[in-house]
Design a protein around this motif. Structure first.
Motif, PDB file in Angstrom:
ATOM      1  N   ARG A  46       9.966  64.226  -6.290  1.00 22.08           N
ATOM      2  CA  ARG A  46      10.327  64.629  -7.659  1.00 22.08           C
ATOM      3  C   ARG A  46      10.537  66.130  -7.760  1.00 22.08           C
ATOM      4  NH1 ARG A  46       6.094  60.975 -11.154  1.00 22.08           N
ATOM      5  NH2 ARG A  46       7.203  59.005 -10.913  1.00 22.08           N
ATOM      6  N   LEU A  49      13.828  67.014  -6.111  1.00 15.78           N
ATOM      7  CA  LEU A  49      14.934  66.590  -6.963  1.00 15.78           C
ATOM      8  C   LEU A  49      15.100  67.530  -8.160  1.00 15.78           C
ATOM      9  CD1 LEU A  49      17.046  64.349  -7.278  1.00 15.78           C
ATOM     10  CD2 LEU A  49      15.382  63.109  -8.663  1.00 15.78           C
ATOM     11  N   LEU A  50      13.995  67.940  -8.756  1.00 22.34           N
ATOM     12  CA  LEU A  50      14.034  68.886  -9.872  1.00 22.34           C
ATOM     13  C   LEU A  50      14.621  70.220  -9.442  1.00 22.34           C
ATOM     14  CD1 LEU A  50      13.215  69.584 -12.816  1.00 22.34           C
ATOM     15  CD2 LEU A  50      11.056  70.396 -11.858  1.00 22.34           C
ATOM     16  N   ILE A  52      16.687  70.828  -6.894  1.00 21.81           N
ATOM     17  CA  ILE A  52      18.117  70.674  -6.601  1.00 21.81           C
ATOM     18  C   ILE A  52      18.928  70.615  -7.897  1.00 21.81           C
ATOM     19  CG2 ILE A  52      19.830  69.058  -5.669  1.00 21.81           C
ATOM     20  CD1 ILE A  52      17.791  68.444  -3.446  1.00 21.81           C
ATOM     21  N   CYS A  53      18.435  69.853  -8.870  1.00 25.48           N
ATOM     22  CA  CYS A  53      19.136  69.765 -10.155  1.00 25.48           C
ATOM     23  C   CYS A  53      19.150  71.121 -10.859  1.00 25.48           C
ATOM     24  CB  CYS A  53      18.482  68.710 -11.036  1.00 25.48           C
ATOM     25  SG  CYS A  53      18.768  67.028 -10.469  1.00 25.48           S
ATOM     26  N   SER A  54      18.059  71.858 -10.777  1.00 22.66           N
ATOM     27  CA  SER A  54      17.991  73.180 -11.395  1.00 22.66           C
ATOM     28  C   SER A  54      18.973  74.148 -10.744  1.00 22.66           C
ATOM     29  CB  SER A  54      16.578  73.753 -11.293  1.00 22.66           C
ATOM     30  OG  SER A  54      15.669  72.949 -11.972  1.00 22.66           O
ATOM     31  N   PHE A  56      21.784  73.383  -9.073  1.00 26.82           N
ATOM     32  CA  PHE A  56      23.153  73.005  -9.445  1.00 26.82           C
ATOM     33  C   PHE A  56      23.438  73.302 -10.914  1.00 26.82           C
ATOM     34  CE2 PHE A  56      23.208  70.303  -5.565  1.00 26.82           C
ATOM     35  CZ  PHE A  56      24.379  70.812  -5.032  1.00 26.82           C
ATOM     36  N   GLY A  57      22.452  73.118 -11.779  1.00 21.59           N
ATOM     37  CA  GLY A  57      22.630  73.438 -13.192  1.00 21.59           C
ATOM     38  C   GLY A  57      22.873  74.917 -13.406  1.00 21.59           C
ATOM     39  N   THR A  58      22.132  75.758 -12.692  1.00 20.88           N
ATOM     40  CA  THR A  58      22.318  77.206 -12.798  1.00 20.88           C
ATOM     41  C   THR A  58      23.695  77.613 -12.298  1.00 20.88           C
ATOM     42  OG1 THR A  58      19.940  77.527 -12.498  1.00 20.88           O
ATOM     43  CG2 THR A  58      21.358  79.426 -12.106  1.00 20.88           C
TER      44      THR A  58
END
Length: 109
Positions: A46, A49-50, A52-54, A56-58
């Motif tokens: 988790r 995953l958090l 990686i998402c952060s 890509f979001g940035t």
């Protein structure tokens, strides 16, 4: 083997251990890695995953912001070509020239 429920406790303790002989002699598994055989724990998964998402979001946010600024610059250049703000003639191209008699601004003449 033993029947279900009849196995000694040491068998259950050492079943997941990589060094079973040392486990039986010591009574505990010293070489066991957090109870799993190379699997990631759900908590680590988790977190990864958090992250990686952060990331890509940035990256997406920075790209969106830069693209928006580029678009604004292009629009300013295009508007400067068609509607010069610092003139060479006496015509007033500012938004005040679009004001109606009551003071509201209208681009439709």
């Amino acid at each position: 083997g033993f029947l279900e429920g009849n196995a000694p406790e040491i068998c259950e303790t050492c079943s997941d251990c990589t060094d079973k002989i040392a486990c039986v002699e010591d009574g505990f598994c010293a070489s066991q890695s957090s109870g799993s055989d190379g699997d990631l724990s759900l908590r680590i998964f988790r977190f990864a995953l958090l992250m990686i998402c952060s990331i890509f979001g940035t990256i997406a946010f920075v790209h969106w912001k830069n693209t928006r600024e580029e678009m604004r610059d292009h629009v300013r250049i295009i508007l400067a070509d068609y509607m010069p703000l610092n003139g060479g003639d006496d015509k007033d191209y500012s938004t005040k020239s679009f004001e109606t008699k009551d003071g509201s601004v209208s681009l439709i003449m």
